[in-house]
Write a protein that holds these residues in place. Structure first.
Motif, PDB file in Angstrom:
ATOM      1  N   LEU A 138       0.834  -1.207   0.000  1.00 24.03           N
ATOM      2  CA  LEU A 138       0.000   0.000   0.000  1.00 24.03           C
ATOM      3  C   LEU A 138       0.866   1.254   0.000  1.00 24.03           C
ATOM      4  O   LEU A 138       0.600   2.221  -0.725  1.00 24.03           O
ATOM      5  CB  LEU A 138      -0.917   0.010   1.229  1.00 24.03           C
ATOM      6  CG  LEU A 138      -2.070  -0.993   1.243  1.00 24.03           C
ATOM      7  CD1 LEU A 138      -2.775  -0.978   2.598  1.00 24.03           C
ATOM      8  CD2 LEU A 138      -3.065  -0.693   0.125  1.00 24.03           C
ATOM      9  N   LYS A 139       1.930   1.241   0.817  1.00 18.69           N
ATOM     10  CA  LYS A 139       2.818   2.403   0.871  1.00 18.69           C
ATOM     11  C   LYS A 139       3.455   2.647  -0.490  1.00 18.69           C
ATOM     12  O   LYS A 139       3.554   3.790  -0.948  1.00 18.69           O
ATOM     13  CB  LYS A 139       3.928   2.174   1.903  1.00 18.69           C
ATOM     14  CG  LYS A 139       3.490   2.244   3.353  1.00 18.69           C
ATOM     15  CD  LYS A 139       4.652   1.786   4.214  1.00 18.69           C
ATOM     16  CE  LYS A 139       4.416   2.009   5.686  1.00 18.69           C
ATOM     17  NZ  LYS A 139       5.483   1.362   6.490  1.00 18.69           N
ATOM     18  N   ARG A 140       3.882   1.570  -1.137  1.00 17.04           N
ATOM     19  CA  ARG A 140       4.504   1.691  -2.452  1.00 17.04           C
ATOM     20  C   ARG A 140       3.515   2.294  -3.447  1.00 17.04           C
ATOM     21  O   ARG A 140       3.845   3.197  -4.206  1.00 17.04           O
ATOM     22  CB  ARG A 140       4.940   0.310  -2.939  1.00 17.04           C
ATOM     23  CG  ARG A 140       6.442   0.167  -3.135  1.00 17.04           C
ATOM     24  CD  ARG A 140       6.776  -1.230  -3.651  1.00 17.04           C
ATOM     25  NE  ARG A 140       6.541  -2.288  -2.666  1.00 17.04           N
ATOM     26  CZ  ARG A 140       5.732  -3.327  -2.845  1.00 17.04           C
ATOM     27  NH1 ARG A 140       5.053  -3.464  -3.963  1.00 17.04           N
ATOM     28  NH2 ARG A 140       5.599  -4.227  -1.887  1.00 17.04           N
ATOM     29  N   THR A 141       2.284   1.771  -3.423  1.00 13.83           N
ATOM     30  CA  THR A 141       1.277   2.253  -4.373  1.00 13.83           C
ATOM     31  C   THR A 141       0.975   3.726  -4.134  1.00 13.83           C
ATOM     32  O   THR A 141       0.785   4.502  -5.069  1.00 13.83           O
ATOM     33  CB  THR A 141      -0.004   1.426  -4.230  1.00 13.83           C
ATOM     34  OG1 THR A 141       0.339   0.050  -4.342  1.00 13.83           O
ATOM     35  CG2 THR A 141      -1.015   1.780  -5.300  1.00 13.83           C
ATOM     36  N   LEU A 142       0.937   4.122  -2.856  1.00 15.07           N
ATOM     37  CA  LEU A 142       0.602   5.505  -2.532  1.00 15.07           C
ATOM     38  C   LEU A 142       1.775   6.464  -2.713  1.00 15.07           C
ATOM     39  O   LEU A 142       1.581   7.677  -2.780  1.00 15.07           O
ATOM     40  CB  LEU A 142       0.085   5.593  -1.090  1.00 15.07           C
ATOM     41  CG  LEU A 142      -1.368   5.170  -0.901  1.00 15.07           C
ATOM     42  CD1 LEU A 142      -1.652   4.834   0.558  1.00 15.07           C
ATOM     43  CD2 LEU A 142      -2.307   6.275  -1.377  1.00 15.07           C
ATOM     44  N   PHE A 143       2.989   5.916  -2.775  1.00 18.42           N
ATOM     45  CA  PHE A 143       4.182   6.762  -2.821  1.00 18.42           C
ATOM     46  C   PHE A 143       4.158   7.715  -4.017  1.00 18.42           C
ATOM     47  O   PHE A 143       4.248   8.926  -3.871  1.00 18.42           O
ATOM     48  CB  PHE A 143       5.430   5.876  -2.882  1.00 18.42           C
ATOM     49  CG  PHE A 143       6.731   6.624  -2.865  1.00 18.42           C
ATOM     50  CD1 PHE A 143       7.317   6.989  -1.660  1.00 18.42           C
ATOM     51  CD2 PHE A 143       7.385   6.963  -4.049  1.00 18.42           C
ATOM     52  CE1 PHE A 143       8.520   7.666  -1.630  1.00 18.42           C
ATOM     53  CE2 PHE A 143       8.587   7.647  -4.028  1.00 18.42           C
ATOM     54  CZ  PHE A 143       9.159   7.995  -2.825  1.00 18.42           C
TER      55      PHE A 143
END
Ligand code: HEM
Ligand code: SF4
Ligand code: SF4
Ligand code: FES
Lengths: 115, 245
Positions: B229-234
């Motif tokens: 999720l963090k990667r996608t939101l980055f």
């Protein structure tokens, strides 16, 4: 819809990760410089010979100071939120201000070496 | 016969331990011990279970300081050499009574994390005309598969320090569920869901300590899902791009 607060928090997170990447490199350069600089004794003349008039060193220290100031302040913000329960948008701006202020001290010092 | 010395939490938030001696057996789960106490020693003991085979997720408790599913935890694996067992309700949740924690906050957060399927093609819940074609080997399919077997036991939630520190934090299970849906090609609420899991109450508070992953009885990796999720939101946070699509 994400509320604006959540979006701002995500931005702070991104800034902290990007500054961490910058710091990882900058700390290496910094260490290498220290090790080279102390060879044969550390002198003000030697340091100034390297930094005075050098845009490259000025640029490096400005970026380093900004990254360290922002990274540290955002990190302290997380700790304060988790251990002391200090949270909120107003406080976030205080932390951001603190980070920029810390960076400003570093940048002023870098200018001192450049000028 | 050897006896187990079992300390069991009795009462509500402000309660205390009661001591029971339970006969030790060769093959015995922690849930068997609790059931023995309730049937033979003290019928007023409150606890929760349903399937007894690791499917329903209702039997989780704190066993000797660790959250575990009790129906599939063998006593000999967790009791000390002296046969000591300490049973508490799950941590990080309000206590209703004895070994029963109130899971309402846990499931409320699944809702807040948009942890439910919203069909893209059939807004009214109608069956779509065409089946979605999802390649079994595709990255998204593999990510979704890795997290889909969650039984909602809240073991991960009870094991997460960030949940303890921040009462708004959605927690590993809800974020894991959100990640399976973000990877579901048939889902129509990707943007809303990514919005719902961003920020301090969401994935950005996770410290990747992996307690959730270590303790999950279904070998799910919520910590990895949160990293996804963090990667996608980055990139989205960087450029403020639209998340839909
Ligand atoms: C090699 C350079 C550095 C790297 C790669 C780095 C990386 C990181 C990362 C990834 C985190 C997030 C940890 C988490 O969320 O659990 C973090 C947190 C933090 N960093 Fe750094 N950092 C570096 C240098 C620094 C420096 C120079 C300072 C001091 C100014 C600093 C102060 C902090 C603080 C206070 C936190 C908060 C701790 C937390 O959130 O758990 N870091 N750092
Ligand atoms: S990895 Fe994140 S969600 Fe999992 S236990 Fe650690 S902080 Fe909690
Ligand atoms: S992720 Fe694992 S530990 Fe968490 S609720 Fe689901 S099955 Fe239980
Ligand atoms: S009783 Fe259903 S998982 Fe344990």
């Amino acid at each position: 819809m994400a509320d604006r607060a959540a979006r701002g928090q995500a931005h702070l997170w991104v800034v902290q990760r990007i500054t961490a990447m910058i710091l990882a490199l900058a700390v290496l350069v910094h260490l290498a410089t220290i090790i080279t600089a102390v060879r044969g004794g550390l002198s003000a003349r030697e340091i100034l010979a390297r930094t005075q008039g050098s845009e490259a060193w000025l640029g490096f220290y400005v970026v380093f100071a900004l990254a360290a100031g922002l990274h540290g302040a955002i990190g302290l913000r997380n700790i304060a939120g988790e251990t002391l329960g200090w949270r909120g948008r107003g406080l976030d701006f205080c932390w951001l201000g603190l980070g920029l202020l810390t960076a400003a001290f570093g940048i002023r010092a870098a200018f001192g070496l450049y000028a | 016969m050897k006896q187990l010395k079992v300390s069991v939490w009795r009462g509500e938030e402000a309660g205390c331990f009661a001591r029971y001696d339970v006969p030790a057996r060769d093959n015995q789960t922690v849930l068997d011990v609790v059931t023995h106490i309730q049937r033979e020693l003290d019928p007023s003991l409150a606890y929760r279970f349903a399937c007894r085979v690791g499917m329903c997720g209702s039997c989780a408790m704190t066993v000797n300081g660790r959250a575990r599913w009790t129906c599939r935890t063998h006593v000999r694996k967790v009791a000390g050499a002296d046969g000591a067992l300490e049973l508490r309700p799950l941590a990080n949740l309000p206590v209703i009574r004895d070994l029963v924690a109130d899971l309402a906050p846990f499931f409320d957060k699944w809702q807040r994390a948009q942890g439910f399927f919203k069909p893209k093609d059939a807004p009214n819940g109608a069956v779509p005309d065409e089946f979605a074609v999802v390649a079994p080997g595709s990255e998204a399919r593999r990510e979704a598969d890795a997290g889909i077997e969650c039984i909602g036991c809240a073991v991960c939630y009870a094991s997460c320090d960030v949940v303890a520190w921040n009462q708004d934090y959605l927690g590993p299970a809800a974020l894991n569920r959100a990640w399976t849906l973000v990877n579901d090609a048939r889902d129509g609420a990707r943007g809303e869901r990514l919005d719902a899991v961003a920020g301090d109450a969401g994935c950005h508070s996770c410290h990747s300590t992996r307690s959730c992953t270590e303790r999950c009885p279904k070998q799910i990796d919520p910590s990895g899902a949160i990293a996804g999720l963090k990667r996608t939101l980055f990139w989205d946070s960087l450029f403020g791009g639209k998340r839909h699509g």
